[in-house]
Scaffold this motif. Structure first.
Motif, PDB file in Angstrom:
ATOM      1  N   ALA A  19      24.390   2.113  18.141  1.00  0.00           N
ATOM      2  CA  ALA A  19      23.863   2.745  16.934  1.00  0.00           C
ATOM      3  C   ALA A  19      24.102   4.243  17.000  1.00  0.00           C
ATOM      4  O   ALA A  19      24.207   4.834  18.072  1.00  0.00           O
ATOM      5  CB  ALA A  19      22.369   2.448  16.783  1.00  0.00           C
ATOM      6  N   THR A  20      24.154   4.851  15.826  1.00  0.00           N
ATOM      7  CA  THR A  20      24.424   6.280  15.709  1.00  0.00           C
ATOM      8  C   THR A  20      23.497   6.876  14.667  1.00  0.00           C
ATOM      9  O   THR A  20      23.322   6.315  13.578  1.00  0.00           O
ATOM     10  CB  THR A  20      25.888   6.523  15.281  1.00  0.00           C
ATOM     11  OG1 THR A  20      26.766   5.862  16.186  1.00  0.00           O
ATOM     12  CG2 THR A  20      26.200   8.011  15.294  1.00  0.00           C
ATOM     13  N   PHE A  21      22.909   8.002  15.013  1.00  0.00           N
ATOM     14  CA  PHE A  21      22.126   8.791  14.057  1.00  0.00           C
ATOM     15  C   PHE A  21      23.142   9.681  13.342  1.00  0.00           C
ATOM     16  O   PHE A  21      23.575  10.698  13.853  1.00  0.00           O
ATOM     17  CB  PHE A  21      21.078   9.587  14.833  1.00  0.00           C
ATOM     18  CG  PHE A  21      20.225  10.510  14.005  1.00  0.00           C
ATOM     19  CD1 PHE A  21      20.157  10.418  12.622  1.00  0.00           C
ATOM     20  CD2 PHE A  21      19.466  11.483  14.627  1.00  0.00           C
ATOM     21  CE1 PHE A  21      19.361  11.270  11.875  1.00  0.00           C
ATOM     22  CE2 PHE A  21      18.665  12.348  13.904  1.00  0.00           C
ATOM     23  CZ  PHE A  21      18.614  12.237  12.519  1.00  0.00           C
ATOM     24  N   VAL A  22      23.549   9.289  12.137  1.00  0.00           N
ATOM     25  CA  VAL A  22      24.691   9.877  11.456  1.00  0.00           C
ATOM     26  C   VAL A  22      24.364  11.240  10.864  1.00  0.00           C
ATOM     27  O   VAL A  22      25.056  12.236  11.086  1.00  0.00           O
ATOM     28  CB  VAL A  22      25.202   8.923  10.357  1.00  0.00           C
ATOM     29  CG1 VAL A  22      26.374   9.539   9.613  1.00  0.00           C
ATOM     30  CG2 VAL A  22      25.596   7.588  10.963  1.00  0.00           C
ATOM     31  N   GLU A  23      23.311  11.290  10.085  1.00  0.00           N
ATOM     32  CA  GLU A  23      22.874  12.501   9.394  1.00  0.00           C
ATOM     33  C   GLU A  23      21.428  12.272   9.003  1.00  0.00           C
ATOM     34  O   GLU A  23      20.933  11.132   9.073  1.00  0.00           O
ATOM     35  CB  GLU A  23      23.732  12.765   8.154  1.00  0.00           C
ATOM     36  CG  GLU A  23      23.659  11.653   7.123  1.00  0.00           C
ATOM     37  CD  GLU A  23      24.596  11.848   5.951  1.00  0.00           C
ATOM     38  OE1 GLU A  23      24.091  12.047   4.834  1.00  0.00           O
ATOM     39  OE2 GLU A  23      25.817  11.792   6.161  1.00  0.00           O
ATOM     40  N   PRO A  24      20.692  13.300   8.604  1.00  0.00           N
ATOM     41  CA  PRO A  24      19.298  13.087   8.212  1.00  0.00           C
ATOM     42  C   PRO A  24      19.158  11.967   7.187  1.00  0.00           C
ATOM     43  O   PRO A  24      19.828  11.947   6.163  1.00  0.00           O
ATOM     44  CB  PRO A  24      18.887  14.443   7.625  1.00  0.00           C
ATOM     45  CG  PRO A  24      19.725  15.429   8.378  1.00  0.00           C
ATOM     46  CD  PRO A  24      21.051  14.745   8.567  1.00  0.00           C
TER      47      PRO A  24
END
Length: 345
Positions: free
Chosen positions: A136-141
């Motif tokens: 998983a990736t925290f892409v942007e707010p």
């Protein structure tokens, strides 16, 4: 049960979004720009089967919730360097009917490393560990991407320090209905220490990019060998690579949304977002700590711990150190250690 996801980043956002999609009541806990985006527009969870928008109650701490509910489950999904602050905030939170969260509610540590559970057990009576296999990736707010398919992830769960109970089986059943496989095991630490050995590559990726070259993979092999030697000296069992492969099988395939190769892991993402902190003290640093306790040299893990922290503190660009230069520094670190050891004899 209501799930309160403390740290709605990559892992927390994926778990919370998938649980919400299966009909469970979710509270997201976030801060800064991510908190503002979640409050304004909700969570957008991007997966291979589509984009899933969720408008979920979002808070920045326990106070807006008033008294917590007796059926709440706290899922700690912050990076380990942020665990103590989260435990300080949520442990004393009052629960309806009397008592505090630390006294009455289960706390599930869905994190890399092994330290958060030890921190939590000082305060919370019921602590559960999770071995997180979840790309998983925290892409942007406001946006989290989870690229695993057909399962979003595999989450081994168990009580800390060992055992199982009815609560963890209920949590696992909820996860199983939410695109996860969630085996309940009495020895979850075995799985977590195996994951820790894999996470020793995180600092390499953070400072030098994804491990695509033979040179980079060879360096990771040397770093992992230090970790294996330390765990052997400490008498800490872990699941071997063959058992891990059998467990995973082809249950999680990586399917990025733009056709690109696999992205870098959580430590790289911390540098890329310029957070100023990184989890290296609890990954490579865990091996360094055990090495010092049991008399096993760990010069490579010490180097990576130091470099990762320097990159985070100085907000250097993620992946900007050429891997050849990193290998040169690694060779120097080993040579310096050997020279010091010889001088001491």
């Amino acid at each position: 049960m209501r799930y309160i996801i403390i740290g709605a980043g990559a892992v927390g956002g994926a778990i919370g979004g998938r649980l919400a999609g299966a009909g469970h009541e979710i509270v997201l806990v976030a801060r800064g720009a991510h908190y503002e985006a979640l409050r304004a527009g909700g969570l957008r969870l991007m997966t291979p089967d589509g984009i899933h928008p969720h408008r979920l109650l979002t808070v920045d701490g326990p106070e807006p919730l008033g008294e917590l509910r007796a059926d709440d489950v706290l899922v700690l999904a912050v990076k380990t360097q942020d665990s103590q602050a989260a435990l300080d905030a949520w442990g004393p939170a009052p629960v309806a009917g009397g008592g505090t969260a630390a006294d009455r509610l289960p706390l599930v540590c869905a994190q890399n490393g092994v330290e958060s559970q030890r921190l939590a057990l000082r305060r919370f009576r019921r602590v559960y560990g999770v071995c997180v296999w979840l790309p998983a990736t925290f892409v942007e707010p406001g946006v989290v991407a989870a690229a695993g398919t057909p399962l979003t992830g595999i989450l081994h769960l168990g009580r800390h320090p060992h055992g199982t109970d009815a609560t963890v089986r209920r949590i696992a059943a909820d996860l199983e209905k939410s695109s996860f496989e969630a085996p309940v095991v009495p020895d979850v630490a075995r799985w977590q220490y195996a994951k820790l050995l894999g996470n020793l590559a995180n600092s390499i990726e953070a400072v030098s990019g994804v491990l695509t070259s033979e040179v980079g993979r060879a360096l990771y092999g040397r770093v992992r060998a230090e970790g294996e030697a330390v765990l052997a000296a400490a008498g800490i069992p872990y699941v071997d690579e063959e058992e891990q492969k059998r467990t995973r099988g082809d249950k999680i395939r990586f399917e990025p949304f733009d056709g690109s190769a696999r992205g870098a892991g959580s430590s790289w993402q911390s540098l890329d977002r310029g957070t100023g902190t990184i989890e290296a003290d609890y990954l490579n640093g865990e091996i360094v700590l055990l090495g010092r306790l049991y008399g096993v040299p760990t010069p490579l893990n010490e180097l990576l711990q130091r470099l990762a922290n320097t990159f985070a503190r100085e907000r250097r660009e993620a992946g900007s150190l050429p891997v050849a230069e990193l290998v040169r520094l690694a060779d120097e670190a080993v040579a310096t250690y050997d020279e010091a050891a010889e001088a001491a004899e």
